[in-house]
Design an enzyme around this catalytic site. Structure first.
Site, PDB file in Angstrom:
ATOM      1  CE1 TYR A 160      67.657 -26.617  69.721  1.00 19.39           C
ATOM      2  CE2 TYR A 160      67.604 -26.445  67.326  1.00 19.39           C
ATOM      3  CZ  TYR A 160      67.547 -27.217  68.473  1.00 19.39           C
ATOM      4  OH  TYR A 160      67.391 -28.583  68.371  1.00 19.39           O
ATOM      5  CE  LYS A 164      70.724 -28.629  69.792  1.00 17.28           C
ATOM      6  NZ  LYS A 164      70.976 -29.667  70.810  1.00 17.28           N
TER       7      LYS A 164
HETATM    8  P1  NAD Z   1      62.617 -32.669  74.935  1.00 16.98           P
HETATM    9  O1  NAD Z   1      62.268 -31.273  75.259  1.00 16.98           O
HETATM   10  O2  NAD Z   1      61.535 -33.689  74.915  1.00 16.98           O
HETATM   11  O3  NAD Z   1      63.779 -33.193  75.873  1.00 16.98           O
HETATM   12  C1  NAD Z   1      64.881 -32.396  76.202  1.00 16.98           C
HETATM   13  C2  NAD Z   1      65.427 -32.853  77.521  1.00 16.98           C
HETATM   14  O4  NAD Z   1      66.457 -31.956  77.936  1.00 16.98           O
HETATM   15  C3  NAD Z   1      64.367 -32.865  78.605  1.00 16.98           C
HETATM   16  O5  NAD Z   1      64.454 -34.056  79.330  1.00 16.98           O
HETATM   17  C4  NAD Z   1      64.751 -31.659  79.467  1.00 16.98           C
HETATM   18  O6  NAD Z   1      64.412 -31.823  80.815  1.00 16.98           O
HETATM   19  C5  NAD Z   1      66.248 -31.619  79.290  1.00 16.98           C
HETATM   20  N1  NAD Z   1      66.744 -30.292  79.621  1.00 16.98           N
HETATM   21  C6  NAD Z   1      66.429 -29.129  79.012  1.00 16.98           C
HETATM   22  N2  NAD Z   1      67.020 -28.104  79.649  1.00 16.98           N
HETATM   23  C7  NAD Z   1      67.717 -28.634  80.685  1.00 16.98           C
HETATM   24  C8  NAD Z   1      68.517 -28.085  81.710  1.00 16.98           C
HETATM   25  N3  NAD Z   1      68.725 -26.763  81.829  1.00 16.98           N
HETATM   26  N4  NAD Z   1      69.066 -28.928  82.607  1.00 16.98           N
HETATM   27  C9  NAD Z   1      68.837 -30.248  82.530  1.00 16.98           C
HETATM   28  N5  NAD Z   1      68.111 -30.829  81.577  1.00 16.98           N
HETATM   29  C10 NAD Z   1      67.549 -30.030  80.665  1.00 16.98           C
HETATM   30  O7  NAD Z   1      63.350 -32.592  73.534  1.00 16.98           O
HETATM   31  P2  NAD Z   1      63.830 -33.721  72.510  1.00 16.98           P
HETATM   32  O8  NAD Z   1      63.073 -33.504  71.261  1.00 16.98           O
HETATM   33  O9  NAD Z   1      63.850 -35.062  73.132  1.00 16.98           O
HETATM   34  O10 NAD Z   1      65.328 -33.185  72.269  1.00 16.98           O
HETATM   35  C11 NAD Z   1      66.500 -33.882  72.615  1.00 16.98           C
HETATM   36  C12 NAD Z   1      67.646 -33.274  71.842  1.00 16.98           C
HETATM   37  O11 NAD Z   1      67.400 -33.402  70.445  1.00 16.98           O
HETATM   38  C13 NAD Z   1      67.848 -31.774  72.107  1.00 16.98           C
HETATM   39  O12 NAD Z   1      69.223 -31.487  72.220  1.00 16.98           O
HETATM   40  C14 NAD Z   1      67.271 -31.122  70.871  1.00 16.98           C
HETATM   41  O13 NAD Z   1      67.855 -29.872  70.598  1.00 16.98           O
HETATM   42  C15 NAD Z   1      67.593 -32.157  69.813  1.00 16.98           C
HETATM   43  N6  NAD Z   1      66.722 -32.048  68.634  1.00 16.98           N
HETATM   44  C16 NAD Z   1      65.366 -32.238  68.728  1.00 16.98           C
HETATM   45  C17 NAD Z   1      64.588 -32.097  67.598  1.00 16.98           C
HETATM   46  C18 NAD Z   1      63.085 -32.286  67.620  1.00 16.98           C
HETATM   47  O14 NAD Z   1      62.419 -31.996  66.607  1.00 16.98           O
HETATM   48  N7  NAD Z   1      62.486 -32.782  68.691  1.00 16.98           N
HETATM   49  C19 NAD Z   1      65.177 -31.776  66.362  1.00 16.98           C
HETATM   50  C20 NAD Z   1      66.559 -31.592  66.307  1.00 16.98           C
HETATM   51  C21 NAD Z   1      67.323 -31.736  67.451  1.00 16.98           C
END
Ligand code: NAD
Length: 255
Positions: A160, A164
């Site tokens: 991961y 990123k």
């Molecule tokens: P989440 O899991 O709620 O949402 C992620 C989305 O990506 C979901 O809608 C999922 O269906 C979609 N997805 C995942 N794999 C997929 C695939 N193979 N094909 C199509 N769609 C796919 O997560 P989130 O917290 O909303 O995260 C959104 C972004 O923010 C991500 O890139 C994550 O890495 C980043 N992020 C999140 C956090 C956190 O703490 N939540 C922290 C840092 C970065």
């Protein structure tokens, strides 16, 4: 003047069926955009996002981020429908735990492959597909959602962190390459955010420890990540191209 005005802009938000992506879609729609709510598997959740969006002209679009042909078909459908694609937000992403000492070699390889395929290669493919359309139309904005983990390290999820960090480097390379075409590229790197992805870690003692990483003693709300995403995609933010915005409540400050 409303700097965050996206009236009639066509905005593709990946992973918009829930979490941060859903909120990004909502904020763009609130600012007048026509939003493509991309999702991977959960059609009804995507439909829920779509129904809740203010304004009109929005649509859902399905594609597995790891399936290059499906992404190609999706972008072709979007362009056929709207005649253009102004803004791409690469938000979809996955986190997988694979602590080295407890993970078999096979599982380690499979997890690395999957995380890199979705988080980095999928986003790169969408940059190509959207980028070619943006070059044709002489306008484009791309914002990639990265993570604090790219800088701080992800001890039990190194793929991961690497995915990123790769996304950051790709964004900076593309910012340089695409600027002459009037296409600008930014990155938002969140720390922990209150979403399903982080739900498990935010429970109990580990949750308290995570919240205490920020002097605000909490984690982000999705709207606090969506706002800098819109900002980087907005008119007037062109000079910020190549920038990585830390959105982590001062939980990790890099110089
Ligand atoms: P989440 O899991 O709620 O949402 C992620 C989305 O990506 C979901 O809608 C999922 O269906 C979609 N997805 C995942 N794999 C997929 C695939 N193979 N094909 C199509 N769609 C796919 O997560 P989130 O917290 O909303 O995260 C959104 C972004 O923010 C991500 O890139 C994550 O890495 C980043 N992020 C999140 C956090 C956190 O703490 N939540 C922290 C840092 C970065």
């Amino acid at each position: 003047m409303n700097a965050l005005d996206f009236t009639d802009k066509v905005v593709l938000v990946t992973g918009a069926s829930r979490g941060i992506g859903r909120e990004i879609a909502r904020q763009f729609a609130e600012q007048g955009a026509r939003v493509v709510v991309h999702y991977g598997r959960n059609h009804s959740a995507a439909q829920e996002t779509l129904t809740a969006l203010p304004g009109s002209g929005h649509m859902t679009a399905q594609a597995d981020m790891a399936d290059s042909a499906a992404l190609e078909q999706m972008v072709a459908e979007v362009v056929a429908h709207y005649g253009r694609l102004d803004v791409l937000i690469n938000n979809a992403g996955i986190y997988e735990d694979h602590p080295l000492a407890e993970t078999s070699y096979e599982a380690w390889q499979a997890s690395w492959q999957h995380v890199i395929d979705v988080n980095l290669i999928g986003a790169a493919n969408l940059c190509w597909l959207a980028g070619r359309q943006m070059i044709r139309q002489g306008y484009g904005r791309i914002v990639n959602v990265s993570s604090r983990g790219a800088f701080r390290g992800e001890p039990t999820g190194p793929a991961y962190g690497a995915s990123k960090a790769g996304l950051n480097a790709m964004s900076q390379s593309l910012a340089k390459y695409l600027a002459p075409y009037n296409i600008f590229v930014g990155v938002v790197a969140p720390g922990f955010v209150e979403t399903d992805m982080a739900a498990e870690s935010l429970k109990g003692e580990s949750g308290a420890a995570i919240r205490s990483q920020s002097p605000l003693n909490r984690v982000a709300r999705p709207e606090e990540i969506a706002y800098p995403v819109l900002f980087l995609a907005s008119e007037g933010a062109e000079w910020l191209t190549g920038t990585i915005v830390d959105a982590n409540g001062a939980s990790y400050l890099r110089t």
